[in-house]
Design an enzyme around this catalytic site. Sequence first.
Site, PDB file in Angstrom:
ATOM      1  N   HIS A  72       0.849  -1.194   0.000  1.00 30.09           N
ATOM      2  CA  HIS A  72       0.000   0.000   0.000  1.00 30.09           C
ATOM      3  C   HIS A  72       0.886   1.246   0.000  1.00 30.09           C
ATOM      4  O   HIS A  72       1.839   1.330   0.764  1.00 30.09           O
ATOM      5  CB  HIS A  72      -0.921   0.014   1.226  1.00 30.09           C
ATOM      6  N   TYR A 198      -8.935   5.334   7.839  1.00 26.04           N
ATOM      7  CA  TYR A 198      -9.038   5.670   9.261  1.00 26.04           C
ATOM      8  C   TYR A 198     -10.066   6.786   9.361  1.00 26.04           C
ATOM      9  O   TYR A 198      -9.823   7.895   8.893  1.00 26.04           O
ATOM     10  CB  TYR A 198      -7.688   6.164   9.802  1.00 26.04           C
ATOM     11  N   PRO A 289      -3.441  -0.224  18.702  1.00 22.95           N
ATOM     12  CA  PRO A 289      -3.265  -0.657  17.307  1.00 22.95           C
ATOM     13  C   PRO A 289      -3.416   0.442  16.251  1.00 22.95           C
ATOM     14  O   PRO A 289      -3.148   0.197  15.084  1.00 22.95           O
ATOM     15  CB  PRO A 289      -4.359  -1.727  17.133  1.00 22.95           C
ATOM     16  N   LYS A 293       1.842  -0.545  14.814  1.00 24.01           N
ATOM     17  CA  LYS A 293       3.278  -0.656  15.108  1.00 24.01           C
ATOM     18  C   LYS A 293       3.678  -1.914  15.873  1.00 24.01           C
ATOM     19  O   LYS A 293       4.869  -2.232  15.953  1.00 24.01           O
ATOM     20  CB  LYS A 293       3.721   0.563  15.943  1.00 24.01           C
ATOM     21  N   TYR A 381       4.295   6.433  10.015  1.00 20.38           N
ATOM     22  CA  TYR A 381       3.513   5.246   9.648  1.00 20.38           C
ATOM     23  C   TYR A 381       4.391   4.220   8.918  1.00 20.38           C
ATOM     24  O   TYR A 381       4.345   3.032   9.225  1.00 20.38           O
ATOM     25  CB  TYR A 381       2.316   5.638   8.781  1.00 20.38           C
TER      26      TYR A 381
HETATM   27  C1  PHB Z   1      -5.377  -4.622  10.734  1.00 19.49           C
HETATM   28  O1  PHB Z   1      -5.512  -4.840   9.525  1.00 19.49           O
HETATM   29  O2  PHB Z   1      -5.621  -5.483  11.587  1.00 19.49           O
HETATM   30  C2  PHB Z   1      -4.940  -3.284  11.181  1.00 19.49           C
HETATM   31  C3  PHB Z   1      -4.552  -2.350  10.240  1.00 19.49           C
HETATM   32  C4  PHB Z   1      -4.144  -1.084  10.650  1.00 19.49           C
HETATM   33  C5  PHB Z   1      -4.147  -0.774  11.990  1.00 19.49           C
HETATM   34  C6  PHB Z   1      -4.530  -1.709  12.935  1.00 19.49           C
HETATM   35  C7  PHB Z   1      -4.929  -2.960  12.533  1.00 19.49           C
HETATM   36  O3  PHB Z   1      -3.771   0.473  12.392  1.00 19.49           O
END
Ligand code: PHB
Length: 386
Positions: A72, A198, A289, A293, A381
């Site tokens: 990505h 997000y 999460p 990280k 990120y």
């Molecule tokens: C996930 O795909 O489980 C995932 C992706 C991004 C995040 C947290 C979890 O910030």
Amino acid sequence: MRIQVGIVGAGPAGLMLSHLLHQRGIESVVLDTRTRAEIEGTIRAGVLEQNSVDLMVETGVGDRVKQQGMVHHGIELRFGGRGHRIDFADLTGRGVTIYPQHEVLKDLIARRLADGGDIRFGVSDVEVEGIDGDAPMIRFTEDGTERVLHPDLVAGCDGSRTRTRGLIPARQDHFRQYPFAWFGILAEAPPSSDELIYARHENGFALISTRSPTVQRMYLQVDPDDTVEQWSDDRIWSELHARVDGEGARIVDGPIFSKSVLQFRSFVCEPMQHGRLFLAGDAAHTVPPTGAKGMNLALADVHVLSRAMDRYFAARDRTALDAYTATALPRVWRAQHFSWWMTSMLHRMPEASGFDLNRQLAELDAVTRSRAGRTLLAENYVGMPL
Ligand code: PHB
């Protein structure tokens, strides 16, 4: 049984440490109370920094992540009903790879076993002793028989429910609990978006992630006391639509086959070592999460630790081992700050006032409007090089 390194825990930290040590000619035994099927079947995080993929590829465990991982080049932040893209490729020249943690574990386990590595699954009563002296011991029970390892060094890689952390006598536990949780689902559906979304919404945060072209991972901010039973499929979809749909985005529904509630906390144990014991990964620190990280930090820790152990075994030089905490902690705190920042920008605090909500929107606007703001987010990120 004498061994150079005894590793407690066969998660990302323990298995990668064993693999990296083997590449430097250092032999280890890895112990875990879980079975191999449990370890390989537990759904966890899914985002790998470029550093993590590079480490896997450079050390010969990267074939599947290269083939099956989805690269990505950005993410979308959504607020006020609109998406705002953070273009990682343009801002940093780097990207992230979506590849589930349990697939990383499968790759590491397969490789360790092919290399003749010693992993003991499903053991019990693991007790580490004598880390203050020069002859530590690890006792454990395997198939009803009590066994003892005599390692030179011990690595505590036993996750957030760690018992090895408790062996560090004078430590500071830095801890923050958040007043919400994430409700996670896996659904059979095509991706709703090419990149992760997000979303900040008055009802709370939502995250649209993916696992494969046919399996999607999504999360909703919920009350920390909420249970899986309180969230019917209809309620989940209607809340996801409310929080995410709008200009340029529409979630695609599908049958939900997994639901779980994840608690949210930030934690750092300082120091990460004592005597002959060294903690790595979640045993030493936990991040919420939001910044994706957790697994990356575990791999970064053992990258540092494997080099320090190599120096110790090659020349009986403890300098790098003694400096392990000081070397590893700056990255840990950077990730702590980033995860906290993403969390605070995107979640609804239960007690938020009108001032708080408008300040939050102004912050998101400032970060996404300015190239400097987007670059700060993107650099964190994708992760700083190891
Ligand atoms: C996930 O795909 O489980 C995932 C992706 C991004 C995040 C947290 C979890 O910030």
